[in-house]
Each structure stands twice: as C-alpha cells, then as structure tokens.
Motif scaffolding. Structure first.
Motif, PDB file in Angstrom:
ATOM      1  N   ASP A 165       0.866  -1.176   0.000  1.00 60.59           N
ATOM      2  CA  ASP A 165       0.000   0.000   0.000  1.00 60.59           C
ATOM      3  C   ASP A 165       0.905   1.229   0.000  1.00 60.59           C
ATOM      4  O   ASP A 165       1.657   1.448   0.955  1.00 60.59           O
ATOM      5  CB  ASP A 165      -0.919   0.010   1.231  1.00 60.59           C
ATOM      6  N   ILE A 166       0.846   1.987  -1.082  1.00 57.26           N
ATOM      7  CA  ILE A 166       1.625   3.222  -1.146  1.00 57.26           C
ATOM      8  C   ILE A 166       0.725   4.316  -0.583  1.00 57.26           C
ATOM      9  O   ILE A 166      -0.421   4.475  -1.030  1.00 57.26           O
ATOM     10  CB  ILE A 166       2.046   3.534  -2.597  1.00 57.26           C
ATOM     11  N   VAL A 167       1.226   5.033   0.422  1.00 58.34           N
ATOM     12  CA  VAL A 167       0.375   6.007   1.115  1.00 58.34           C
ATOM     13  C   VAL A 167       1.028   7.381   1.065  1.00 58.34           C
ATOM     14  O   VAL A 167       2.187   7.538   1.409  1.00 58.34           O
ATOM     15  CB  VAL A 167       0.073   5.562   2.570  1.00 58.34           C
ATOM     16  N   ASP A 168       0.277   8.368   0.605  1.00 60.61           N
ATOM     17  CA  ASP A 168       0.822   9.688   0.325  1.00 60.61           C
ATOM     18  C   ASP A 168      -0.023  10.724   1.056  1.00 60.61           C
ATOM     19  O   ASP A 168      -1.206  10.882   0.764  1.00 60.61           O
ATOM     20  CB  ASP A 168       0.772   9.906  -1.200  1.00 60.61           C
ATOM     21  N   TYR A 226      -7.660   8.365   0.266  1.00 63.01           N
ATOM     22  CA  TYR A 226      -8.555   7.797  -0.746  1.00 63.01           C
ATOM     23  C   TYR A 226      -7.756   6.946  -1.727  1.00 63.01           C
ATOM     24  O   TYR A 226      -6.631   7.314  -2.100  1.00 63.01           O
ATOM     25  CB  TYR A 226      -9.250   8.916  -1.521  1.00 63.01           C
ATOM     26  N   LEU A 227      -8.384   5.849  -2.135  1.00 68.07           N
ATOM     27  CA  LEU A 227      -7.726   4.969  -3.102  1.00 68.07           C
ATOM     28  C   LEU A 227      -7.842   5.596  -4.494  1.00 68.07           C
ATOM     29  O   LEU A 227      -8.952   5.838  -4.972  1.00 68.07           O
ATOM     30  CB  LEU A 227      -8.409   3.593  -3.079  1.00 68.07           C
ATOM     31  N   ILE A 228      -6.701   5.901  -5.100  1.00 67.94           N
ATOM     32  CA  ILE A 228      -6.718   6.405  -6.477  1.00 67.94           C
ATOM     33  C   ILE A 228      -5.745   5.576  -7.308  1.00 67.94           C
ATOM     34  O   ILE A 228      -4.906   4.844  -6.759  1.00 67.94           O
ATOM     35  CB  ILE A 228      -6.348   7.912  -6.580  1.00 67.94           C
ATOM     36  N   TRP A 249      -2.848   5.209  -2.127  1.00 63.18           N
ATOM     37  CA  TRP A 249      -3.774   6.024  -1.324  1.00 63.18           C
ATOM     38  C   TRP A 249      -3.226   7.434  -1.196  1.00 63.18           C
ATOM     39  O   TRP A 249      -2.029   7.619  -0.958  1.00 63.18           O
ATOM     40  CB  TRP A 249      -3.902   5.452   0.091  1.00 63.18           C
ATOM     41  N   MET A 250      -4.109   8.429  -1.308  1.00 70.03           N
ATOM     42  CA  MET A 250      -3.670   9.816  -1.142  1.00 70.03           C
ATOM     43  C   MET A 250      -4.661  10.568  -0.249  1.00 70.03           C
ATOM     44  O   MET A 250      -5.873  10.349  -0.365  1.00 70.03           O
ATOM     45  CB  MET A 250      -3.582  10.496  -2.505  1.00 70.03           C
ATOM     46  N   THR A 251      -4.133  11.423   0.616  1.00 71.36           N
ATOM     47  CA  THR A 251      -5.026  12.201   1.479  1.00 71.36           C
ATOM     48  C   THR A 251      -5.506  13.444   0.731  1.00 71.36           C
ATOM     49  O   THR A 251      -4.765  14.031  -0.062  1.00 71.36           O
ATOM     50  CB  THR A 251      -4.317  12.664   2.774  1.00 71.36           C
TER      51      THR A 251
END
Ligand code: NDP
Length: 394
Positions: A165-168, A226-228, A249-251
């Motif tokens: 999960d890449i989270v930004d 959010y999953l983009i 995922w990006m906030t």
C-alpha cells in the motif's frame, strides 16, 4: 564532472536546478523552459543562495528539432525532463536524435485523453537499446522513491512480498481555499480519473474517491486517504514476484474535495475544447490560469508531507510487515531551495536519479523503471541529498 540539461522551470524544475547546482557530480547545469524568464529567476536565486552559476535557455519542448538543437549546443550527459507529461515523447525523441540519456518524473499522457499509461514510452525500448542510450522513467517521489522503496524491500527485507500500500499524505497548509501542489491540469486530471488497484493478477476499477481508509502517517498522525490510481502501480506489478495486491492512497482535505466536486459539476475540469465568444478554450487550461502557480505556494507553506510504502510479506518463513517512509517539512524546503515539499520531494529524486545515470551506478541501454536497479546506491544518496528515509517494523 558531468553536465545536465533540465527542461521545465516550474516548482519541480527549480528544485532540480538547485540540487544539481549543489551536487558534487555536476560541473555544468543548464535550465531550459518555454518561458526563459522563469529559468533566469531560478538562476539568480541559485547564485544568491549558493554562489553557483547555472546557464539558462528557452525551448519549446514540443518541437523535437528545437530540443535536439539545444541538446547539441550544450552537449549534456543527461537530460532531466520536468516539463509536463505531454512533452515526454518529443523529449525522448530529441534525446535519441542527439544521443543523450533521458530521465523524467511522470509518464506520457496525450493532451486530449486523461490516460496515464506507460505503453507509449515502453515502445521506445528497442530504439534506446539500439542507440546504446538509457531512459529512466518516473524518478520523482511517487513514482520514483516509492518504486525504490519496493525494490529495496524486495531485495533486502523480504523473501516474498504479498501486498503493498503506497500512502501519500500532504498535511501542509498553504492558506488558499483551493490550490494544487503541482501542475493544476495534471493534478486534476489525475484525481478526477476512476480509481484502480491490482489484485490477484487483475486490475479492479472503482468510482473516483469511492474507497477511503485511515492511516497513521509518521510525523503527521492519523489521516483519511482515498484509493486512487497512480502510475507506478503499472510497472511495480511486473517487478515484484509473488505480489497479490497493490494499491495507492492519497489524502485530500474536505475543503479540497468540495471545491473539486463543484468545479467538476460546473464543467471546469473538462479537457475537451468548448466554444467561448468565438474562441475554443479548454476549461481545465483556463482553470489553471486562475489557480495559484504551485511554485508560489512555497513561501507561506507550513506542515509536512509523509509518504511511504506499507509492505507485507514473509522473511525466513515468518510474516513481516514494514513501513518505509520519508517525512518532509514544507518550510524547511523553502529555507533550503525556495520550494514547497511536494516540489522538493519530486525534484530531489530527479537530481539523484540523474547522478545515478552519469556516474554509471545505474546505467544500461533501454527504457527502465527505478525498480529495475539496485535501490541501495540511490537510497544512500537520497538521504544525503535531503530526503532521509526510515524503515519501521509494524
Ligand atoms: P509546473 O506547471 O509548475 O511547471 C512546468 C514547467 O514546464 C513550466 O516551467 C512550463 O513552462 C514548462 N513547460 C510546459 N510546457 C512546455 C514546453 N512545451 N516546452 C518547454 N517547457 C514547457 O509543474 P511542476 O513543476 O509542478 O511539475 C513538473 C512535472 O513533475 C510534471 O510532469 C508533474 O507531473 C511531475 N510531478 C511528478 C511527481 C512525482 O512524484 N513523480 C510529483 C509532482 C509532479 P511555462 O512556465 O512556460 O508554462
């Protein structure tokens, strides 16, 4: 000592120019863009802040012959493309024609279809191989550092990787009701597209912003993301053997999402031309002209970005889960190179990627992604160049 030609003098181009001017590897830096005045402003800043001189030039990078001539005039060892994704193919053509290596931070996108995919650039593989030239794709933060984190995990931390999960998270505040942190047109095209992730060998499509989750971001705390769809997923699924699922995922703040929804509903994010008083205008390009220039956000930006990869798999027969990440402070970036953290976290890896190519640490003919190379020399240099990274066992 090597020479670098940077094309694009926006928020990211400014950081690449500062970092290459300060690099022990580059003796000559040329910054070229459509509007030369922007290059000159950055050059003056570099002279004032660091006492280093760089050269500037003007170029329309959509024009292959003009870019080939510019490359011929300066004879760089590498071209760093930080203009817009629309310029990727013409600049790749110019690099082939002039016989020089190429690097970018975002994949090609045709101006008239919001479609992120690597097929157009992968089609250059044989031509680059035959010419003995190299193209390094996606050497920003995401794509870029996130690909290197995955390669490092694959080669050094895990026997098998099951999920990524890449989270930004950008938890910064710039004081505007609505602004984008990098080129508005590209940013809005990216976040209004349908979401997509990869599971058990298949792509799964979802409505935009229809899946969210809360992550505890280091240096920031819990935030909803959010999953983009994001372009690095397309190459990573090919290079992480045994992978079962990968998501990005990006906030986004509520304020940002509300503005975006209204702009979409009234048609301001459309990318097709519409008639306006006898002229054809593309609404999203008009919107870009109204929004703050991303580089201008830097001076008063506070807070931090926190971006990384949560990776699960096994090592020596035991389950393992790690979080590899970087935290970057907007105001510190301003003090160092007059940029905000989104430009900084993109520009530093572009400069370090260029160093990897010209020093031969990452050098092979063809078209490559970050995870096609040993991540260690890149990650070692990345920390020293301003983006320290950490591995947390979860
Ligand atoms: P900006 O819009 O701030 O800057 C773009 C620059 O490119 C401007 O100087 C612009 O010139 C120049 N340019 C545009 N068209 C041409 C052309 N035809 N010929 C020459 N120069 C041109 O964008 P950013 O700096 O924010 O972003 C730069 C790139 O970085 C983008 O491709 C973006 O997608 C990518 N990016 C990658 C990230 C990652 O982590 N991988 C994250 C953030 C961004 P002018 O001033 O005349 O308009």
């Amino acid at each position: 000592m090597a020479k670098v030609l940077i094309i694009g003098a926006g928020g990211v181009g400014g950081v690449v120019a500062h970092k290459c001017a300060l690099s022990p590897v580059f003796s000559e830096v040329v910054l070229a863009s459509r509007t030369k005045a922007r290059c000159d402003r950055i050059a003056e800043e570099i002279q004032r802040m660091h006492g280093r001189a760089i050269k500037t030039a003007s170029v329309d990078a959509d024009d292959v012959a003009a870019t080939t001539a510019l490359i011929g005039a300066h004879a760089p060892d590498v071209v760093v493309n930080v203009a817009l994704p629309y310029q990727d193919l013409p600049i790749m053509d110019a690099c082939l024609a002039a016989g020089v290596d190429y690097l970018d931070t975002a994949n090609y996108e045709p101006p008239d279809v919001a479609k992120f995919e690597y097929s157009w650039q992968w089609a250059y593989r044989e031509r680059y191989q035959r010419a003995g030239r190299m193209a390094l794709l996606g050497s920003g933060f995401d794509p870029g550092v996130t690909n290197a984190f995955c390669a490092y995990a694959r080669d050094h931390l895990f026997d098998t990787i099951a999920t990524v999960d890449i989270v930004d998270c950008n938890a910064g505040s710039h004081g505007h009701a609505f602004a984008t942190n990098f080129n508005p047109e590209i940013n809005i095209r990216e976040v209004t597209a349908r979401g997509k992730y990869w599971e058990n060998g298949k792509w799964v499509e979802i409505d935009p912003m229809s899946i969210s989750d809360t992550f505890d971001f280091p240096g920031v705390g819990p935030r909803k993301a959010y999953l983009i769809y994001h372009e690095e997923l397309e190459s990573l699924v090919l290079h992480l053997p045994g992978l079962q699922r990968i998501r990005f995922w990006m906030t986004f703040g509520d304020e940002y999402l509300t503005h975006l929804r209204v702009l979409q509903n009234v048609g301001m994010t459309r990318i097709d031309p519409v008639d306006f008083q006898g002229h054809k205008i593309v609404p999203i390009q008009f919107l870009k002209a109204l929004l703050p220039d991303p580089a201008s956000l830097a001076e008063n930006y506070t807070g931090k970005t926190s971006i990384g990869c949560i990776i699960e798999g096994s090592k020596n027969g035991k389950p393992r889960k790690v979080f590899i990440y970087n935290v970057c402070d907007h105001h510190e970036c301003w003090k160092e190179v007059r940029a905000q953290a989104v430009s900084y976290t993109t520009g530093v890896p572009a400069a370090v990627g260029a160093e990897m190519i010209v020093t031969g640490k990452w050098r092979k003919p063809g078209v490559w992604h970050m995870e096609n190379f040993d991540a260690v020399p890149f990650l070692e240099r990345l920390g020293a160049a301003g983006l320290p990274w950490h591995v947390q066992e979860l």
